[in-house]
Design a protein around this motif. Structure first.
Motif, PDB file in Angstrom:
ATOM      1  N   VAL A  62      37.624 113.857 100.163  1.00 57.78           N
ATOM      2  CA  VAL A  62      38.580 112.999  99.483  1.00 57.78           C
ATOM      3  C   VAL A  62      39.885 113.763  99.359  1.00 57.78           C
ATOM      4  CG1 VAL A  62      39.080 111.762  97.347  1.00 57.78           C
ATOM      5  CG2 VAL A  62      36.717 111.916  98.173  1.00 57.78           C
ATOM      6  N   VAL A  63      40.987 113.153  99.753  1.00 62.96           N
ATOM      7  CA  VAL A  63      42.293 113.793  99.640  1.00 62.96           C
ATOM      8  C   VAL A  63      42.948 113.300  98.355  1.00 62.96           C
ATOM      9  CG1 VAL A  63      44.567 114.071 100.677  1.00 62.96           C
ATOM     10  CG2 VAL A  63      42.532 113.929 102.134  1.00 62.96           C
ATOM     11  N   VAL A  64      43.310 114.246  97.496  1.00 60.67           N
ATOM     12  CA  VAL A  64      43.930 113.927  96.217  1.00 60.67           C
ATOM     13  C   VAL A  64      45.319 114.553  96.201  1.00 60.67           C
ATOM     14  CG1 VAL A  64      43.748 114.172  93.719  1.00 60.67           C
ATOM     15  CG2 VAL A  64      41.668 113.967  95.105  1.00 60.67           C
ATOM     16  N   ALA A  65      46.327 113.741  95.961  1.00 58.35           N
ATOM     17  CA  ALA A  65      47.690 114.274  95.899  1.00 58.35           C
ATOM     18  C   ALA A  65      47.880 115.065  94.610  1.00 58.35           C
ATOM     19  CB  ALA A  65      48.699 113.137  95.969  1.00 58.35           C
ATOM     20  N   ALA A  66      48.369 116.273  94.748  1.00 58.88           N
ATOM     21  CA  ALA A  66      48.663 117.087  93.569  1.00 58.88           C
ATOM     22  C   ALA A  66      49.888 116.514  92.871  1.00 58.88           C
ATOM     23  CB  ALA A  66      48.897 118.533  93.979  1.00 58.88           C
ATOM     24  N   LYS A  67      49.942 116.723  91.579  1.00 62.24           N
ATOM     25  CA  LYS A  67      51.045 116.194  90.767  1.00 62.24           C
ATOM     26  C   LYS A  67      51.925 117.330  90.269  1.00 62.24           C
ATOM     27  CE  LYS A  67      48.369 112.261  89.259  1.00 62.24           C
ATOM     28  NZ  LYS A  67      47.743 111.573  88.152  1.00 62.24           N
ATOM     29  N   THR A  68      53.086 116.959  89.805  1.00 59.24           N
ATOM     30  CA  THR A  68      53.997 117.910  89.175  1.00 59.24           C
ATOM     31  C   THR A  68      54.118 117.555  87.702  1.00 59.24           C
ATOM     32  OG1 THR A  68      55.247 118.223  91.207  1.00 59.24           O
ATOM     33  CG2 THR A  68      56.346 118.832  89.158  1.00 59.24           C
ATOM     34  N   VAL A  69      53.959 118.554  86.853  1.00 60.36           N
ATOM     35  CA  VAL A  69      54.113 118.397  85.411  1.00 60.36           C
ATOM     36  C   VAL A  69      55.419 119.080  85.039  1.00 60.36           C
ATOM     37  CG1 VAL A  69      53.122 118.951  83.165  1.00 60.36           C
ATOM     38  CG2 VAL A  69      51.614 118.406  85.095  1.00 60.36           C
ATOM     39  N   ASP A  70      56.327 118.345  84.419  1.00 58.56           N
ATOM     40  CA  ASP A  70      57.653 118.872  84.091  1.00 58.56           C
ATOM     41  C   ASP A  70      57.739 119.328  82.643  1.00 58.56           C
ATOM     42  OD1 ASP A  70      58.814 118.350  86.636  1.00 58.56           O
ATOM     43  OD2 ASP A  70      58.915 116.228  86.109  1.00 58.56           O
ATOM     44  N   VAL A  71      58.337 120.500  82.454  1.00 59.55           N
ATOM     45  CA  VAL A  71      58.624 121.033  81.120  1.00 59.55           C
ATOM     46  C   VAL A  71      60.114 121.357  81.093  1.00 59.55           C
ATOM     47  CG1 VAL A  71      58.181 122.879  79.460  1.00 59.55           C
ATOM     48  CG2 VAL A  71      56.310 122.024  80.909  1.00 59.55           C
ATOM     49  N   LYS A  72      60.801 120.845  80.090  1.00 55.87           N
ATOM     50  CA  LYS A  72      62.233 121.091  79.950  1.00 55.87           C
ATOM     51  C   LYS A  72      62.451 122.102  78.827  1.00 55.87           C
ATOM     52  CE  LYS A  72      66.563 118.591  79.965  1.00 55.87           C
ATOM     53  NZ  LYS A  72      67.163 117.259  80.056  1.00 55.87           N
ATOM     54  N   ILE A  73      63.414 122.975  79.022  1.00 53.40           N
ATOM     55  CA  ILE A  73      63.770 123.949  77.993  1.00 53.40           C
ATOM     56  C   ILE A  73      65.134 123.564  77.441  1.00 53.40           C
ATOM     57  CG2 ILE A  73      64.236 126.359  77.472  1.00 53.40           C
ATOM     58  CD1 ILE A  73      62.513 127.034  79.963  1.00 53.40           C
ATOM     59  N   ALA A  74      65.180 123.311  76.141  1.00 52.65           N
ATOM     60  CA  ALA A  74      66.432 122.971  75.455  1.00 52.65           C
ATOM     61  C   ALA A  74      66.286 123.357  73.991  1.00 52.65           C
ATOM     62  CB  ALA A  74      66.739 121.480  75.580  1.00 52.65           C
ATOM     63  N   ALA A  75      67.372 123.739  73.370  1.00 50.82           N
ATOM     64  CA  ALA A  75      67.387 124.100  71.947  1.00 50.82           C
ATOM     65  C   ALA A  75      66.328 125.164  71.631  1.00 50.82           C
ATOM     66  CB  ALA A  75      67.207 122.874  71.073  1.00 50.82           C
ATOM     67  N   LEU A  76      66.198 126.139  72.539  1.00 49.31           N
ATOM     68  CA  LEU A  76      65.260 127.258  72.366  1.00 49.31           C
ATOM     69  C   LEU A  76      63.813 126.798  72.173  1.00 49.31           C
ATOM     70  CD1 LEU A  76      67.521 129.514  70.146  1.00 49.31           C
ATOM     71  CD2 LEU A  76      66.900 129.922  72.524  1.00 49.31           C
ATOM     72  N   ALA A  77      63.400 125.796  72.966  1.00 48.91           N
ATOM     73  CA  ALA A  77      62.023 125.289  72.878  1.00 48.91           C
ATOM     74  C   ALA A  77      61.586 124.719  74.219  1.00 48.91           C
ATOM     75  CB  ALA A  77      61.929 124.212  71.807  1.00 48.91           C
ATOM     76  N   PHE A  78      60.271 124.836  74.494  1.00 51.07           N
ATOM     77  CA  PHE A  78      59.657 124.180  75.646  1.00 51.07           C
ATOM     78  C   PHE A  78      59.297 122.760  75.222  1.00 51.07           C
ATOM     79  CE2 PHE A  78      58.392 128.695  76.232  1.00 51.07           C
ATOM     80  CZ  PHE A  78      58.998 128.927  77.466  1.00 51.07           C
ATOM     81  N   ALA A  79      59.633 121.767  76.040  1.00 52.71           N
ATOM     82  CA  ALA A  79      59.319 120.378  75.697  1.00 52.71           C
ATOM     83  C   ALA A  79      58.778 119.648  76.922  1.00 52.71           C
ATOM     84  CB  ALA A  79      60.561 119.671  75.161  1.00 52.71           C
ATOM     85  N   PRO A  80      57.525 119.195  76.857  1.00 53.43           N
ATOM     86  CA  PRO A  80      56.599 119.369  75.748  1.00 53.43           C
ATOM     87  C   PRO A  80      56.070 120.799  75.701  1.00 53.43           C
ATOM     88  CG  PRO A  80      55.511 118.215  77.547  1.00 53.43           C
ATOM     89  CD  PRO A  80      56.949 118.390  77.948  1.00 53.43           C
TER      90      PRO A  80
END
Length: 109
Positions: A22-40
């Motif tokens: 079975v071929v499963v497409a890998a996903k990308t999980v995004d994390v943004k850095i702003a105001a001195l914090a990782f979000a989420p």
């Protein structure tokens, strides 16, 4: 150890299920850095997925695994990525600002 790499295209993970592939497409999980914090601050992904950090803050940061699995340097306006190669829960921090903490839960299913 995880590797920080640039990905020009999608990654596919092959999984054997009852004799079939079975071929499963890998996903990308995004994390943004702003105001001195990782979000989420906490994300969940699967083995083979990619976590991408984007530094939208006014100062440089890192996303550094507490277990030594990865160290991504993120200059102002920069991005970095890690392909997740094993299941588990991985804490990470910004080594420049150690009060900035995040967590990646990686599942194998």
């Amino acid at each position: 150890m995880f590797r920080a790499i640039a990905l020009p295209c999608a990654i596919f993970v092959l999984a054997a299920t009852a004799g079939a592939v079975v071929v499963v497409a890998a996903k990308t999980v995004d994390v943004k850095i702003a105001a001195l914090a990782f979000a989420p601050a906490e994300v969940t992904a699967h083995v083979g997925d990619t976590v991408t950090w984007e530094n939208a803050d006014f100062i440089d940061h890192t996303a550094t695994s507490s277990e030594g699995g990865w160290d991504v340097v993120l200059p102002v306006g920069g991005t970095g990525r890690v392909v997740l190669t094993k299941a588990g829960t991985f804490d990470y921090i910004c080594t420049i600002h150690p009060n900035m903490k995040g967590k990646v839960h990686v599942t194998s299913d």
